[in-house]
Design a protein around this motif. Sequence first.
Motif, short mmCIF file in Angstrom:
data_model
loop_
_atom_site.label_atom_id
_atom_site.label_comp_id
_atom_site.label_asym_id
_atom_site.label_seq_id
_atom_site.Cartn_x
_atom_site.Cartn_y
_atom_site.Cartn_z
N PHE A 26 0.85 -1.19 0.00
CA PHE A 26 0.00 0.00 0.00
C PHE A 26 0.88 1.24 0.00
CE2 PHE A 26 0.95 -0.42 4.48
CZ PHE A 26 1.08 0.89 4.91
N ASP A 27 0.30 2.34 -0.40
CA ASP A 27 0.94 3.64 -0.32
C ASP A 27 -0.02 4.59 0.39
OD1 ASP A 27 3.40 3.33 -2.01
OD2 ASP A 27 1.91 2.84 -3.52
N SER A 28 0.54 5.52 1.12
CA SER A 28 -0.24 6.66 1.57
C SER A 28 -0.22 7.68 0.44
CB SER A 28 0.37 7.24 2.84
OG SER A 28 -0.37 8.36 3.30
N TRP A 29 -1.03 8.73 0.53
CA TRP A 29 -1.05 9.70 -0.56
C TRP A 29 -1.68 11.01 -0.11
CZ3 TRP A 29 -6.21 10.46 -0.84
CH2 TRP A 29 -7.07 9.36 -0.65
N LEU A 30 -1.45 12.01 -0.93
CA LEU A 30 -2.08 13.32 -0.75
C LEU A 30 -2.43 13.86 -2.13
CD1 LEU A 30 -2.82 15.76 1.13
CD2 LEU A 30 -0.55 16.66 0.60
N GLY A 31 -3.64 14.37 -2.26
CA GLY A 31 -4.06 14.95 -3.54
C GLY A 31 -4.80 16.24 -3.32
N ILE A 32 -5.31 16.79 -4.39
CA ILE A 32 -6.09 18.02 -4.31
C ILE A 32 -7.41 17.79 -5.04
CG2 ILE A 32 -5.05 19.03 -6.39
CD1 ILE A 32 -5.13 21.74 -4.79
N ALA A 33 -8.48 18.31 -4.46
CA ALA A 33 -9.83 18.09 -5.00
C ALA A 33 -10.68 19.33 -4.74
CB ALA A 33 -10.47 16.86 -4.34
N GLY A 34 -11.92 19.25 -5.14
CA GLY A 34 -12.88 20.32 -4.89
C GLY A 34 -14.25 19.71 -4.69
N PRO A 35 -15.25 20.53 -4.49
CA PRO A 35 -16.61 20.01 -4.35
C PRO A 35 -17.09 19.39 -5.66
CG PRO A 35 -16.64 22.40 -4.49
CD PRO A 35 -15.21 22.00 -4.37
N LYS A 36 -18.07 18.54 -5.56
CA LYS A 36 -18.62 17.86 -6.74
C LYS A 36 -19.12 18.88 -7.77
CE LYS A 36 -22.11 14.36 -7.93
NZ LYS A 36 -23.19 13.50 -7.38
N ASN A 37 -18.93 18.52 -9.04
CA ASN A 37 -19.46 19.29 -10.18
C ASN A 37 -18.67 20.54 -10.53
OD1 ASN A 37 -21.55 17.45 -10.67
ND2 ASN A 37 -22.89 18.47 -9.18
N ILE A 38 -17.39 20.61 -10.15
CA ILE A 38 -16.55 21.67 -10.72
C ILE A 38 -16.50 21.45 -12.23
CG2 ILE A 38 -14.19 22.55 -10.91
CD1 ILE A 38 -13.79 22.05 -8.01
N PRO A 39 -16.66 22.49 -13.05
CA PRO A 39 -16.62 22.31 -14.50
C PRO A 39 -15.38 21.54 -14.96
CG PRO A 39 -17.35 24.52 -13.97
CD PRO A 39 -16.93 23.90 -12.67
N ALA A 40 -15.59 20.60 -15.86
CA ALA A 40 -14.50 19.71 -16.31
C ALA A 40 -13.33 20.49 -16.89
CB ALA A 40 -15.04 18.72 -17.32
N GLU A 41 -13.61 21.60 -17.55
CA GLU A 41 -12.53 22.34 -18.18
C GLU A 41 -11.64 23.02 -17.13
OE1 GLU A 41 -16.35 24.79 -18.25
OE2 GLU A 41 -15.72 22.73 -18.75
N ILE A 42 -12.21 23.39 -15.99
CA ILE A 42 -11.41 23.96 -14.91
C ILE A 42 -10.58 22.87 -14.24
CG2 ILE A 42 -11.55 25.04 -12.62
CD1 ILE A 42 -13.87 26.71 -13.64
#
Length: 325
Positions: A250-266
């Motif tokens: 296994f690996d631990s991880w860190l990512g970046i996200a936003g709330p659901k439905n941010i426009p795909a192009e952004i």
Amino acid sequence: MKLPRRHFLHLAAGAAALPAVSRIARAQSYPTRPVRIIASAAAGTAMDVHGRLHGQWLSERLGQPFIVENRPGAASTIGAAEAIRSRPDGYTLFLLPISLAVTANFYSKLPYNIVYDTSPIALLYEANYVMVVNPSFPVKSVPEFIAYVKANPGKVNMGSQGVGSIGHLAGELFKSMTGIDMVHVPYRSVALALADVVSGQVQVQFATSTDSIPQIRSGQVRALAVSSATRLPALPDVPTVAEYLPDYAFDSWLGIAGPKNIPAEIVEVLNREINASLARPAIKAKYDDLGLRIHAASPADFGKLVADDTEKWGKVIRAANIKPD
């Protein structure tokens, strides 16, 4: 007046093209004001540092400030909840650590679903855990460790950074796969647990590579194995646990996200720029030295990782009957 068919088709084609033009224009204009990145940890922590590192890059590349705001507490759920209930316009993002895949299995009344209520954007890194022991502990390999604990059931203490932490779950997974009996001793942080491995108060810990590599290199602890499927460039002579237990990885991880439905192009703009930040030679060299792996993942790849680990660690939590403090 009846329009000629040729004129009607021309108008229809133009109308159909409008959404595509709008999406392109939105991507080209984003961002037009400051963007906040919520870090569900205190200033100066690893999460905060990585957020600011890549936030500075985004600011320089996209021409608007990307400001890290710290919202620590409740195992990262406070900051996540604030970000997830914000407008899905790309102006509120948050750092999404593996711990949120764990807490999803601990708390039944969270105001969000980490898998379905987010827009995954990019994976910042994958981190490894290292199985370390005090140098005086009479084992030098994973098979020797297993044999020793089986001969001394309940007499070996395993430190971790707290109940339900990845370090704790890593040990529980190891216990279940080997049939050994260790006593879990929770601490408030990786560093505090590691200090007691160094002093000999506890015998073993599954510690983050970033915390344990300095002690390994100085000889204060002995590394038996790493958690990832392949060996670490920072510890090339240390085997993987999977070399002895093929299904343990296994690996631990860190990512970046936003709330659901941010426009795909952004999302696409942000993913492209974050992956460009990760491709910088200086970042790669720094991450290699810390035992971190860079993986330029797509938003879909990162979303799958969040879903898969939420399911994986949920099984470990239920099997070990782990309850939050």
